[in-house]
Motif scaffolding. Sequence first.
Motif, PDB file in Angstrom:
ATOM      1  N   UNK A  43      -6.743  -0.080   3.598  1.00 18.44           N
ATOM      2  CA  UNK A  43      -8.088  -0.148   3.022  1.00 18.44           C
ATOM      3  C   UNK A  43      -8.857   1.141   3.272  1.00 18.44           C
ATOM      4  N   UNK A  44      -8.807   1.613   4.507  1.00 21.11           N
ATOM      5  CA  UNK A  44      -9.511   2.846   4.878  1.00 21.11           C
ATOM      6  C   UNK A  44      -8.952   4.037   4.109  1.00 21.11           C
ATOM      7  N   UNK A  45      -7.647   4.139   4.048  1.00 18.71           N
ATOM      8  CA  UNK A  45      -7.015   5.283   3.391  1.00 18.71           C
ATOM      9  C   UNK A  45      -7.226   5.248   1.884  1.00 18.71           C
ATOM     10  N   UNK A  46      -7.205   4.061   1.304  1.00 12.03           N
ATOM     11  CA  UNK A  46      -7.463   3.927  -0.129  1.00 12.03           C
ATOM     12  C   UNK A  46      -8.806   4.513  -0.489  1.00 12.03           C
ATOM     13  N   UNK A  47      -9.807   4.181   0.290  1.00  9.83           N
ATOM     14  CA  UNK A  47     -11.149   4.707   0.045  1.00  9.83           C
ATOM     15  C   UNK A  47     -11.181   6.221   0.218  1.00  9.83           C
TER      16      UNK A  47
ATOM     17  N   UNK B 166       0.787  -1.235   0.000  1.00  6.51           N
ATOM     18  CA  UNK B 166       0.000   0.000   0.000  1.00  6.51           C
ATOM     19  C   UNK B 166       0.809   1.269   0.000  1.00  6.51           C
ATOM     20  N   UNK B 167       2.142   1.156   0.004  1.00 11.34           N
ATOM     21  CA  UNK B 167       2.997   2.344   0.004  1.00 11.34           C
ATOM     22  C   UNK B 167       3.817   2.473  -1.283  1.00 11.34           C
ATOM     23  N   UNK B 168       3.641   1.562  -2.221  1.00  9.33           N
ATOM     24  CA  UNK B 168       4.467   1.575  -3.429  1.00  9.33           C
ATOM     25  C   UNK B 168       3.977   2.623  -4.434  1.00  9.33           C
ATOM     26  N   UNK B 169       4.854   3.057  -5.333  1.00  8.61           N
ATOM     27  CA  UNK B 169       4.439   3.990  -6.402  1.00  8.61           C
ATOM     28  C   UNK B 169       3.336   3.395  -7.272  1.00  8.61           C
ATOM     29  N   UNK B 170       3.378   2.082  -7.489  1.00  7.71           N
ATOM     30  CA  UNK B 170       2.352   1.437  -8.315  1.00  7.71           C
ATOM     31  C   UNK B 170       0.977   1.511  -7.652  1.00  7.71           C
TER      32      UNK B 170
ATOM     33  N   UNK C 170       4.152   7.697   6.126  1.00 12.26           N
ATOM     34  CA  UNK C 170       4.726   7.829   7.464  1.00 12.26           C
ATOM     35  C   UNK C 170       3.808   7.213   8.516  1.00 12.26           C
ATOM     36  N   UNK C 171       2.513   7.362   8.318  1.00 12.51           N
ATOM     37  CA  UNK C 171       1.558   6.767   9.246  1.00 12.51           C
ATOM     38  C   UNK C 171       1.640   5.238   9.196  1.00 12.51           C
ATOM     39  N   UNK C 172       1.848   4.707   8.001  1.00 15.82           N
ATOM     40  CA  UNK C 172       2.041   3.267   7.874  1.00 15.82           C
ATOM     41  C   UNK C 172       3.292   2.824   8.631  1.00 15.82           C
ATOM     42  N   UNK C 173       4.346   3.616   8.511  1.00 10.01           N
ATOM     43  CA  UNK C 173       5.587   3.296   9.220  1.00 10.01           C
ATOM     44  C   UNK C 173       5.373   3.321  10.723  1.00 10.01           C
ATOM     45  N   UNK C 174       4.559   4.255  11.182  1.00  3.84           N
ATOM     46  CA  UNK C 174       4.269   4.332  12.615  1.00  3.84           C
ATOM     47  C   UNK C 174       3.486   3.114  13.093  1.00  3.84           C
ATOM     48  N   UNK C 175       2.766   2.484  12.168  1.00  2.65           N
ATOM     49  CA  UNK C 175       2.010   1.286  12.505  1.00  2.65           C
ATOM     50  C   UNK C 175       2.830   0.009  12.305  1.00  2.65           C
TER      51      UNK C 175
ATOM     52  N   UNK D 129      -3.320  -3.554   7.171  1.00  2.00           N
ATOM     53  CA  UNK D 129      -4.269  -3.792   6.081  1.00  2.00           C
ATOM     54  C   UNK D 129      -5.516  -2.929   6.253  1.00  2.00           C
ATOM     55  N   UNK D 130      -6.021  -2.842   7.467  1.00  8.03           N
ATOM     56  CA  UNK D 130      -7.212  -2.018   7.718  1.00  8.03           C
ATOM     57  C   UNK D 130      -6.937  -0.555   7.392  1.00  8.03           C
ATOM     58  N   UNK D 131      -5.757  -0.087   7.759  1.00  9.54           N
ATOM     59  CA  UNK D 131      -5.425   1.320   7.501  1.00  9.54           C
ATOM     60  C   UNK D 131      -5.259   1.576   6.008  1.00  9.54           C
TER      61      UNK D 131
END
Length: 543
Positions: free
Chosen positions: A496-500, A268-272, A517-522, A492-494
């Motif tokens: 999914x939520x952020x994608x939406x 969920x953090x990749x350029x793709x 950065x938020x993903x890294x914090x998690x 995964x939940x984060x």
Amino acid sequence: MRTKWKRTLLTAVAGSLVVSLAACSEEGGDAGGGVNLDGKKTASMADYKAGAQFKASEPLDVSLLYLDQSHYPIKDDWLLWKEITQRTNITIKPTVVPYSDYDQKRGLLISSGDAPTIISKTYPGQEEQFVSSGAILPVSDYIDLMPNFKDKVEKWKLQPELNTLRQEDGKFYVLPGMHEKIWQDYTLAFRTDELKRLNLQAPKNWDEVYTVLKAIKAANPDSYPLSDRFEGKSILNYAGQTFGTQAGWGYVKNTIWNESAQKYELTGATPEYKQLVEYFRKLVAEGLMDPESFTQKDDAAIQKFASGKSFAISSNAQNIVNDYRPNVSKIPGATVAKIPLPAGPKGDVIRGTRLESGLMVSAKAVESDKFVATMQFIDWLWYSDEAQEFTKWGVKGTTYDKDASGKRTLKPEVAFGGMNVGAPKNLQRDFGFQGGVFYYGGATELLQSMFTEEEVAFQKTMANKKVEALPPPAPLNEEERERAALLESPLKDFVTQSTLQFILGQRDMSTWDAYVKELEAKGSNDLVELVNGAHKRYKEKNG
């Protein structure tokens, strides 16, 4: 007389899903598993082999966790049950769980030690959360009891895919459905009469999808050209493949292999992944895609498509026949068809495996004196050619006929999909065949035997696409799996939520770096480090 089904409606939060890829020896190493099978052969067949009809030497009951579908709810008097017992001398005792509760109930039953012997409808990866508890059987130890399974692995050269299921201990714990070839069913369906009216060609890539939707919007300004179903999980899944990422239904695990960098990254953090999100954000922002696509129920999406409020929707072959054409027929001249999966930034590719949902076996099964017979039964019912035809088509002479060339035809009084529409009986609802619990995988000929000519042509087109290589193994050990389990679900939940939020414009794309950065914090970096460490260990050990 078959006992009444045991209805189970409890729910519980299942453990975190952790998916790791694992290794095995070149030959698979599936011989016995260290458990002495003497004394566990009651009711078994001494001469059971691939292609043979399994029949227990004495009557036997086998419990099964059964996923119940609302559009063909389980019935006590299905011909399926009668035939299974008649052919195998085994009576299945289902514990019935509705589709909506299945994952949670499965987790609760396994965790409590009350799971039935056969735990059906389990996708590869979903078993990992149960491995360390010892509650499910390391089925790879007992493959020698399953000659039909072994035959298909060898004949279709499935060992590389099967090896992706192995855990750090070298074993695998799920028996997957196995296809002869990769096949892609889901894609976009369009109102093809509208394309023709506007002199538009079916789009071949996602840029052309955008162009076509824009043209439809211009001609129908009050519409959302694309109003999707499956809460957007299907379209993100099949589009994600062509963007070089995993999303929607395909976001099973948080890590994805970067071939160029030769390492795993957080998906969920990749350029793709960002590029995929930006594409769908643009569709929503320009009114080309209904924002309710990601929240509405399927019936609402189908109704919009049927009433001319939308002109494109995600579809598989059965959706076309069952959901779309009968409904859009109310619009004069309306026609519907799937388009081949559009190419994306990654190219004209599909990502996939020939494995699909299968089953787990309760570890308690090996304690039974009828264990060998149970494994032989599983092998016959889920992996033999005869049973795969039986669970799909039913009983020859009763639900279908088969001519000298091998062509199968449903009896005139039996309907399924687009065949014999309006017939008084239905193959699923009235007989129990072609159900998701028993029929998955199999030879391409059998898979396509119920396809329309249109769908066969579609699959021929899809067969020309490049299949992306499988990612390399990265099997986590027990300690790593426990650590990963604490990270997987929150991440995964984060995502999914952020994608939406990004797609719907509730979060600006300028905050993407902050999101990472938020993903890294998690704990995203910790998870990636675990997976890459496991991959490195595997590579050093196996070369």
